[in-house]
Design an enzyme around this catalytic site. Structure first.
Site, PDB file in Angstrom:
ATOM      1  NE  ARG A 150      -3.535  -2.192   2.865  1.00 61.45           N
ATOM      2  CZ  ARG A 150      -3.266  -3.317   3.509  1.00 61.45           C
ATOM      3  NH1 ARG A 150      -2.065  -3.492   4.070  1.00 61.45           N
ATOM      4  NH2 ARG A 150      -4.174  -4.273   3.614  1.00 61.45           N
ATOM      5  CE  LYS A 174      -6.280  -0.606   4.750  1.00 59.74           C
ATOM      6  NZ  LYS A 174      -7.555  -0.884   4.039  1.00 59.74           N
ATOM      7  CG  HIS A 246      -4.847   0.530  -4.394  1.00 58.01           C
ATOM      8  ND1 HIS A 246      -4.370   0.198  -3.148  1.00 58.01           N
ATOM      9  CD2 HIS A 246      -5.903  -0.292  -4.623  1.00 58.01           C
ATOM     10  CE1 HIS A 246      -5.111  -0.782  -2.633  1.00 58.01           C
ATOM     11  NE2 HIS A 246      -6.045  -1.098  -3.503  1.00 58.01           N
ATOM     12  NE  ARG A 249      -3.037  -3.515  -1.456  1.00 57.17           N
ATOM     13  CZ  ARG A 249      -2.547  -4.293  -0.485  1.00 57.17           C
ATOM     14  NH1 ARG A 249      -1.235  -4.446  -0.381  1.00 57.17           N
ATOM     15  NH2 ARG A 249      -3.336  -4.892   0.360  1.00 57.17           N
ATOM     16  CG  HIS A 272      -6.187  -8.852   1.363  1.00 57.01           C
ATOM     17  ND1 HIS A 272      -6.859  -9.311   0.264  1.00 57.01           N
ATOM     18  CD2 HIS A 272      -5.752  -7.613   1.042  1.00 57.01           C
ATOM     19  CE1 HIS A 272      -6.848  -8.390  -0.683  1.00 57.01           C
ATOM     20  NE2 HIS A 272      -6.175  -7.357  -0.235  1.00 57.01           N
ATOM     21  CE1 TYR A 281      -2.492 -14.894   7.045  1.00 58.32           C
ATOM     22  CE2 TYR A 281      -4.569 -13.878   6.477  1.00 58.32           C
ATOM     23  CZ  TYR A 281      -3.224 -14.006   6.294  1.00 58.32           C
ATOM     24  OH  TYR A 281      -2.600 -13.220   5.352  1.00 58.32           O
TER      25      TYR A 281
END
Length: 306
Positions: A150, A174, A246, A249, A272, A281
């Site tokens: 990002r 994030k 982006h 990306r 993500h 995950y």
């Protein structure tokens, strides 16, 4: 094992009854395998070809859109899945086709345009490497395309988090989540040129001492500046698309997936969130992620020169 068994029989059907070429058969099998992978990372391990329904298919294509896959690429995958479930109908494995309500123009959501590999090469080619800013900008674009970062992650990159000797950078994404991201050989090459020949000789503001990418005044670059750099280079390259950081990306993810990369590897590299409510995950080891870049990223093909 049900998926493997059905895929094996589907391959025989495509070979013997449809008489498709080897390339077409492999493409169809990859399309079905992507659905299988998605169900695994979504925590739907109990779902097999007999129990896939319309909701699973819809969620799968929604997720493919989130990874950056354009509608045209999604439509190709749709074709492979339709062939698979049509085969299951012929074999009386299923009674209803979960693909019946899926139509190509309605798949996914509208995404920003991706760049083809030749377009990315064209943008890179207009950078003037004889200037300090040019050397820096080449490193920026190589890192963006090589790692799928990002723009916020790019401007926050830290020198102490770059492990170029082993081909990884550590990123805080994030939610302050840390991940290791593999970085391709071309990106390492141009990043080292920038660090050793340009940044090393700058007068750097104290507060910017650990940031990788700096402006000419020795401060860290801003998000806006990255946007402006890319906009200018795209214009110079004569590419008439609305390109942003982006876009690189999206292109990174699209080119890996279209090349055959594992969805779980792409998901992890992009940082993500888990796509399940229980945060199931699958973390993959760093050697596997690095090999994914080597095997499936266009900039890592053996015929390309550093």
């Amino acid at each position: 094992m049900l998926w493997q068994s059905y895929l094996k029989n589907f391959k025989s059907y495509l070979t013997l009854e449809r008489s498709l070429s080897e390339n077409s058969i492999e493409a169809y099998l990859r399309d079905v395998h992507k659905l299988w992978q998605y169900l695994e990372i979504a925590g739907e391990n109990d779902i097999n070809p007999e129990t896939v329904n319309e909701k699973h298919i819809f969620n799968f294509f929604t997720y493919m859109g989130e990874l950056g896959l354009e509608t045209t690429s999604q439509a190709r995958i749709l074709s492979g899945l339709k062939a698979f479930f049509k085969y299951l109908l012929l074999e009386d494995v299923i009674k209803t086709d979960p693909m019946d309500l899926m139509a190509s123009p309605k798949i996914g959501r509208k995404l920003p345009p991706t760049l083809s590999f030749p377009e990315i090469e064209k943008i890179l080619s207009v950078i003037d490497l004889s200037t300090p800013e040019g050397a820096r900008n080449r490193a920026i674009l190589e890192v963006l395309y090589s790692s799928g970062l990002r723009v916020s992650e790019l401007v926050e990159m830290q020198l102490t988090e770059c492990f170029l000797d082993i081909g990884f950078i550590r990123i805080i994404g994030k939610g302050n989540k840390v991940r290791l991201v593999p970085i391709g050989r071309d990106a390492i090459h141009y990043l080292e040129i920038y660090l050793e020949n340009i940044r090393k000789f700058q007068v750097i503001k104290e507060e910017a001492g650990n940031y990788v990418f700096l402006n000419r005044r020795g401060n860290k670059l801003t998000r806006v500046m990255i946007f402006l750099i890319i906009k200018d280079l795209v214009a110079q390259a004569g590419i008439h698309k609305n390109v942003s950081p982006h876009t690189f990306r999206h292109s990174f993810a699209t080119h890996l997936i279209e090349g055959g990369a594992d969805l779980r590897a792409v998901q992890e590299m992009l940082g993500h969130e888990s796509i399940t409510t229980t945060e199931i995950y699958t973390h993959l080891d760093r050697e596997y992620l690095q090999q994914t870049i080597v095997d499936f990223h266009p900039r890592s093909k053996k015929h390309l020169k550093v």
